[in-house]
Design a protein around this motif. Structure first.
Motif: not given
Length: 473
Positions: A47-48, A106-114, A177-180, A195-198
């Motif tokens: 997804s990333y 958590t790292s990816m969630a912070i990345f998407a949020s910022t 890929l399906g989520i994206a 796309i990133l948080l789910v």
């Protein structure tokens, strides 16, 4: 439910049959939770990768910086494998993998949020740290998973079990890929967060499930834990596996990162169609990993199966990048995935479990860290060469060059196969070169030996290490 075993002194003992042992009831639950955890890792990573267009078109990330983040993700994941392999032998592997999954999510969630909050895209250091943590802590999931699955696996079905376990990566990639694709219709900036948080939420939930539902096989708790990285690297089979996997990993990583662009350019089709066609490669890996694992159990040779698979993958790879037919390309991609699925899954997992069983030490996770870690780092660094050579050489020439490491892998595994058959080291046929039956059990480590006492066996007992009856020895 009990069967009696009479000893030579006339006494009898009663033991539970293997399929009724209380500890074995937890095996399937443990396996499928770990399967879901590894699938969640690959779902989040895919997804990333799918979010790259959103980051570039709507959030101002440059292509060069995204390429740097991709390379950083791979290298940090490889370094994490090396360190996690060392640590997992000294801590609780269940908690270790669970905590790593949660920190990575958590790292990816912070990345998407910022990014969504509007932090400048020029804050390269901040985003680099987050992606490095994201990749580094993902490594704990695979290393702890291999160690735990190895503690539950049976010798006769180890290849099949790890083949199924490795197929979770394909399930995760297709899910990502399906989520994206499902979120693709969301307009502009709003698409990035889901796309990133789910997938990250799936990864965090899988880590929590591992913490609550997974355990190491209690029957393996009496094994000696300690073995240094230096001693492991002195074992010929470990070094050979690292070298062979590096060649396979270079090709697999290249295809994973560039396959969509490759399909678009050589078949001249839209991105959405290219993504769908790329799933044939992933499906091939899933099927190939299971089939090759079953075959290796049946013929009782991992190295022989991996040798043939590597040669087949080389032949397919040299030809498919020159075709322009979508139909032929789809068939070739599935065939390539089928051929490369065995080596890419079983070298860092099943062979690690085999080595751990040979040593009678639960070092499967540590060996996985060494094999997968070195291979991933080498593959990640070499991806920079593709970015510079793609326009100059063309895809056909690039894949011919990058297919060459597969021949190296095939040669290394062929030598290992000949040694196991007794033709390369003057050993009796059927004996692995890591064994020496002349003095109990001796593991050859360079010029030094680690000697282990052989357990006393009854006449009709099967040797858990060599798989032969004592009276036949």
């Amino acid at each position: 439910d009990l069967r009696g075993n009479c000893m030579h002194d006339g006494t009898c003992k009663s033991v539970l049959s293997a399929h009724q042992h209380p500890s074995m009831k937890a095996g399937p639950r443990v396996f499928w939770v770990l399967y879901a955890a590894l699938a969640s890792v690959h779902c989040s990573r895919m997804s990333y990768s799918a979010a790259a267009d959103e980051l570039q078109e709507n959030w101002g990330f440059t292509r060069r910086f995204l390429a740097f983040l991709d390379c950083l993700l791979i290298v940090s994941y490889g370094l994490g494998l090396l360190m996690s392999g060392y640590l997992v032998q000294r801590v609780n592997p269940v908690s270790f993998g669970a905590l790593g999954a949660i920190v990575s999510a958590t790292s990816m969630a912070i990345f998407a949020s910022t990014v969504s909050l509007g932090l400048s895209t020029h804050a390269h250091g901040w985003y680099s740290v987050l992606i490095a943590c994201y990749g580094f802590f993902q490594s704990t999931v695979i290393v702890s998973g291999v160690k735990i699955v190895a503690s539950w696996s049976s010798k006769s079905k180890r290849g099949t079990e790890f083949g199924v376990y490795g197929s979770s990566s394909v399930v995760g990639q297709i899910l990502g890929l399906g989520i994206a694709a499902a979120i693709d219709d969301v307009d502009g900036n709003a698409a990035l967060m889901p796309i990133l948080l789910v997938p990250s939420s799936f990864l965090a939930f899988a880590g929590l499930a591992q913490w609550l539902l997974v355990s190491v096989n209690p029957d393996s708790s009496g094994e000696v834990e300690e073995m240094s990285l230096v001693d492991l690297l002195k074992i010929n089979k470990v070094r050979a596996s690292i070298l062979a996997f590096s060649g396979v990993r270079i090709v697999d990583t290249t295809i994973d990162l560039w396959i969509v662009i490759l399909i678009q350019e050589i078949a001249n089709i839209p991105q959405y169609s290219a993504i769908l066609l790329s799933m044939t490669y992933m499906a091939g890996i899933g099927v190939g990993s299971v089939v090759s694992g079953w075959v290796s159990d049946y013929v009782q040779s991992r190295s022989g199966v991996i040798t043939m698979s590597s040669i087949a993958a080389y032949c397919i790879l040299c030809g498919f990048a020159w075709t322009t037919s979508v139909a032929i390309l789809g068939v070739c991609l599935f065939a390539l995935g089928f051929a490369i699925g065995g080596p890419v899954v079983h070298l860092p997992t099943t062979l690690s479990a085999d080595i751990a069983a040979t040593l009678r030490k639960p070092v499967a996770g540590q060996v996985t860290g060494l094999i997968d870690g070195f291979g991933t780092i080498i593959a990640g660094v070499l991806q920079l060469a593709i970015g510079f050579g793609r326009d100059e050489l063309g895809w056909g020439a690039i894949f011919v060059v990058f297919a060459t490491p597969l021949l190296l892998s095939a040669c290394v595994m062929m030598i290992m196969y000949l040694d196991e058959a007794g033709y390369g080291a003057g050993l009796k046929p059927g004996f692995d070169p890591i064994y020496d039956d002349s003095k109990g059990v001796r593991v050859e480590i360079g010029t030094e030996d680690i000697k282990m006492e052989e357990p006393e066996l009854e006449e009709d007992d099967e040797d858990p290490l060599l798989g032969v009856h004592k009276k036949d020895r």
